[in-house]
Design an enzyme around this catalytic site. Structure first.
Site, PDB file in Angstrom:
ATOM      1  N   CYS A  95       0.539  -1.363  -0.008  1.00 48.01           N
ATOM      2  CA  CYS A  95       0.060   0.037   0.054  1.00 48.01           C
ATOM      3  C   CYS A  95       0.723   1.036  -0.077  1.00 48.01           C
ATOM      4  CB  CYS A  95      -0.942   0.057   1.207  1.00 48.01           C
ATOM      5  SG  CYS A  95      -2.109  -1.102   1.183  1.00 48.01           S
TER       6      CYS A  95
HETATM    7  N1  CO8 Z   1     -20.127 -10.256   6.927  1.00 43.25           N
HETATM    8  C1  CO8 Z   1     -20.470 -10.606   8.056  1.00 43.25           C
HETATM    9  N2  CO8 Z   1     -19.709 -10.774   9.231  1.00 43.25           N
HETATM   10  C2  CO8 Z   1     -18.363 -10.751   8.781  1.00 43.25           C
HETATM   11  C3  CO8 Z   1     -17.697 -10.619   7.632  1.00 43.25           C
HETATM   12  C4  CO8 Z   1     -18.721 -10.223   6.428  1.00 43.25           C
HETATM   13  N3  CO8 Z   1     -18.159 -10.182   5.394  1.00 43.25           N
HETATM   14  N4  CO8 Z   1     -16.489 -10.681   7.776  1.00 43.25           N
HETATM   15  C5  CO8 Z   1     -16.404 -10.876   9.150  1.00 43.25           C
HETATM   16  N5  CO8 Z   1     -17.277 -11.039   9.810  1.00 43.25           N
HETATM   17  C6  CO8 Z   1     -17.792 -11.301  11.247  1.00 43.25           C
HETATM   18  C7  CO8 Z   1     -16.325 -11.899  11.749  1.00 43.25           C
HETATM   19  O1  CO8 Z   1     -16.291 -13.217  11.628  1.00 43.25           O
HETATM   20  C8  CO8 Z   1     -16.280 -11.583  13.273  1.00 43.25           C
HETATM   21  O2  CO8 Z   1     -17.028 -12.560  13.926  1.00 43.25           O
HETATM   22  P1  CO8 Z   1     -17.212 -12.926  15.459  1.00 43.25           P
HETATM   23  O3  CO8 Z   1     -16.993 -11.686  16.120  1.00 43.25           O
HETATM   24  O4  CO8 Z   1     -18.330 -13.827  15.559  1.00 43.25           O
HETATM   25  O5  CO8 Z   1     -15.732 -13.479  15.332  1.00 43.25           O
HETATM   26  C9  CO8 Z   1     -16.971 -10.081  13.352  1.00 43.25           C
HETATM   27  O6  CO8 Z   1     -17.648  -9.990  11.961  1.00 43.25           O
HETATM   28  C10 CO8 Z   1     -16.055  -8.858  13.142  1.00 43.25           C
HETATM   29  O7  CO8 Z   1     -14.845  -9.456  12.352  1.00 43.25           O
HETATM   30  P2  CO8 Z   1     -13.415  -8.546  12.451  1.00 43.25           P
HETATM   31  O8  CO8 Z   1     -13.181  -8.329  13.737  1.00 43.25           O
HETATM   32  O9  CO8 Z   1     -12.793  -9.011  11.276  1.00 43.25           O
HETATM   33  O10 CO8 Z   1     -13.983  -6.923  12.017  1.00 43.25           O
HETATM   34  P3  CO8 Z   1     -13.748  -5.869  12.011  1.00 43.25           P
HETATM   35  O11 CO8 Z   1     -14.640  -4.924  12.655  1.00 43.25           O
HETATM   36  O12 CO8 Z   1     -12.233  -5.557  12.612  1.00 43.25           O
HETATM   37  O13 CO8 Z   1     -13.357  -5.178  10.505  1.00 43.25           O
HETATM   38  C11 CO8 Z   1     -11.986  -5.136   8.715  1.00 43.25           C
HETATM   39  C12 CO8 Z   1     -12.670  -5.983   9.492  1.00 43.25           C
HETATM   40  C13 CO8 Z   1     -13.017  -4.149   8.026  1.00 43.25           C
HETATM   41  C14 CO8 Z   1     -11.142  -5.853   7.873  1.00 43.25           C
HETATM   42  C15 CO8 Z   1     -11.039  -3.955   9.697  1.00 43.25           C
HETATM   43  O14 CO8 Z   1     -10.423  -4.693  10.646  1.00 43.25           O
HETATM   44  C16 CO8 Z   1     -10.012  -3.122   8.852  1.00 43.25           C
HETATM   45  O15 CO8 Z   1     -10.020  -2.555   7.715  1.00 43.25           O
HETATM   46  N6  CO8 Z   1      -8.732  -3.319   9.407  1.00 43.25           N
HETATM   47  C17 CO8 Z   1      -7.570  -2.551   8.704  1.00 43.25           C
HETATM   48  C18 CO8 Z   1      -7.185  -3.389   7.861  1.00 43.25           C
HETATM   49  C19 CO8 Z   1      -6.066  -2.480   6.785  1.00 43.25           C
HETATM   50  O16 CO8 Z   1      -5.765  -1.456   6.814  1.00 43.25           O
HETATM   51  N7  CO8 Z   1      -5.308  -3.507   6.211  1.00 43.25           N
HETATM   52  C20 CO8 Z   1      -4.407  -2.578   5.285  1.00 43.25           C
HETATM   53  C21 CO8 Z   1      -4.577  -3.960   4.127  1.00 43.25           C
HETATM   54  S1  CO8 Z   1      -4.397  -3.304   2.606  1.00 43.25           S
HETATM   55  C22 CO8 Z   1      -2.666  -3.060   2.214  1.00 43.25           C
HETATM   56  O17 CO8 Z   1      -1.821  -3.079   3.031  1.00 43.25           O
HETATM   57  C23 CO8 Z   1      -2.176  -3.447   1.023  1.00 43.25           C
HETATM   58  C24 CO8 Z   1      -1.908  -4.930   0.932  1.00 43.25           C
HETATM   59  C25 CO8 Z   1      -1.736  -5.644  -0.807  1.00 43.25           C
HETATM   60  C26 CO8 Z   1      -2.815  -5.213  -1.528  1.00 43.25           C
HETATM   61  C27 CO8 Z   1      -3.581  -6.562  -1.608  1.00 43.25           C
HETATM   62  C28 CO8 Z   1      -4.749  -6.443  -2.820  1.00 43.25           C
HETATM   63  C29 CO8 Z   1      -5.444  -7.872  -2.668  1.00 43.25           C
END
Ligand code: CO8
Length: 373
Positions: A156
């Site tokens: 990123c």
């Molecule tokens: N629908 C419904 N429920 C879901 C879904 C879904 N799609 N997905 C997960 N859940 C559930 C989970 O299973 C979990 O359930 P439980 O509590 O029962 O265990 C619950 O919802 C909460 O899940 P999370 O804890 O995962 O949810 P978050 O509130 O943390 O949100 C995010 C998830 C949106 C991914 C969030 O954590 C986030 O955005 N974090 C930051 C990530 C970030 O900035 N990453 C950078 C990545 S990009 C980068 O660096 C480039 C990499 C290279 C690019 C690659 C391109 C392909």
């Protein structure tokens, strides 16, 4: 010391859009098919049933509403879940070069430059479509540019890391006009079959012209006051796809060969790192975070950017301090902060300060301090 400016930016995005509703409908169909196919194992407790996704979760957790993709039908086909892209002959322009050239032409037009004025091309993305020859060199040839070109990858943060290389090259005199291109076809290495991340990414390409201030003729120019890069190793965002895969006798479609992350850990660890990095960088130029008129931040998560801004300026940010583009584009990896800069700077005045800041896999953080001329 040679003054360096950004004199143009360009943006390419595909015409095809996937809304959250379309994405969730196809994902949930995939889940039904998967669970039906493995019903016996799921009943026996030897395999876990997949859980459905939801539009409400996606919008609340990320702020993403839709994304542009190179091919919608392949992604939404529950029997495929991968874009369908036609192979090209070696004598045809490759796909990454094609979208790179489209964004580059727009940036050149804004800067009032032609391909022949460019003497370095830096092309970077989270994944390159081939090992060699460099996509940058292909773009260089397609534009009729001179000098040299190379590819790079800092996930990123590739655009901000490339910007520092471009600025240094112009300052040192090894180039006069550098084109930075970030063609991000994230749909090719996104895991569309994993509900934890299937909604995160979209495709786009950005381009930036960096040149000597004394050659710049664009109506709008941005002085580059400083750049600062930092990395700290983390496995929390990882993709093991690579050229040694075929030697390791592991399945080509194994889960670790596409994007995966510990999203919550990334969120918790990167927010304080990014805020501290920004504060440190600004302090080297004796700038208070509140003096910065606009932050063009990495576009991964709406709440993440709000936390960073709250830490920096101590209050809920006014909506135009750190504009979001991820509702429309989703996370476009290194292109995200540049799309924000491209789309949200016209209203700033001469003398206004701004900062581009990316953060992501690596971990990597890159910041660029700008002042409107
Ligand atoms: N629908 C419904 N429920 C879901 C879904 C879904 N799609 N997905 C997960 N859940 C559930 C989970 O299973 C979990 O359930 P439980 O509590 O029962 O265990 C619950 O919802 C909460 O899940 P999370 O804890 O995962 O949810 P978050 O509130 O943390 O949100 C995010 C998830 C949106 C991914 C969030 O954590 C986030 O955005 N974090 C930051 C990530 C970030 O900035 N990453 C950078 C990545 S990009 C980068 O660096 C480039 C990499 C290279 C690019 C690659 C391109 C392909």
């Amino acid at each position: 010391m040679t003054s360096v400016v950004i004199s143009g930016t360009g943006l390419y995005h595909p015409s095809q859009i996937i809304t959250n509703a379309e994405l969730v409908e196809s994902f949930n169909r995939y889940v039904e098919l998967y669970n039906a196919r493995h019903a016996d194992e799921i009943a026996a407790g030897t395999r876990e049933a997949l859980q459905p996704s939801s539009v409400e979760f996606i919008e609340k957790a990320s702020g993403i509403q839709r994304r542009y993709v190179m091919d919608k039908s392949g992604v939404l086909d529950p029997e495929r879940m991968v874009p369908r892209l036609a192979p090209r002959r070696d004598d045809e322009l490759s796909l990454m070069a094609e979208i790179g050239v489209a964004a580059a032409r727009a940036a050149l037009a804004q800067a009032g430059k032609e391909g022949k004025d460019v003497d370095a091309v830096l092309c970077g993305a989270s994944n390159m479509q081939r090992a060699y020859p460099a996509i940058a060199v292909e773009i260089q040839q397609a534009l009729g540019a001179g000098g040299y070109g190379f590819d790079m990858n800092v996930a990123c943060s590739t655009a901000t890391f490339a910007l520092e290389q471009a600025v240094n090259a112009v300052r040192a005199g090894s180039a006069r006009c550098v084109l930075v291109v970030n063609p991000e076809i994230t749909s090719g290495h996104q895991e569309w079959r994993d509900r934890d991340c299937h909604f995160i990414f979209g495709d786009a390409c950005t381009a930036i012209i960096v040149e000597r201030a004394d050659t710049a003729t664009a109506a709008e120019q941005w002085d580059v006051l400083g750049t600062k890069l930092a990395t700290q190793f983390s496995n929390n965002i990882r993709n093991n796809f690579g050229f040694l895969n075929r030697c390791e006798d592991t399945p080509a479609d194994a889960r670790d060969k596409t994007f995966r992350q510990e999203g919550r850990k990334v969120f918790k660890e990167v927010v304080p790192m990014a805020a501290a990095h920004i504060e440190n960088h600004l302090s080297t130029l004796k700038i208070e975070p509140t003096q910065v008129r606009r932050y063009w931040l990495h576009q991964a998560n709406q709440a993440m950017n709000q936390f960073v801004i709250r830490k920096l300026i101590g209050a809920d940010p006014a909506s135009d301090v750190a504009p979001l583009i991820l509702d429309e584009f989703a996370n476009t990896s290194s292109a995200g902060s540049i799309i924000a800069f491209h789309a949200h700077r016209a209203d700033l005045s001469t003398g206004d300060l701004g900062m581009i800041c990316s953060f992501g896999a690596g971990y990597s953080i890159g910041s660029v301090i700008l002042r409107k001329r």
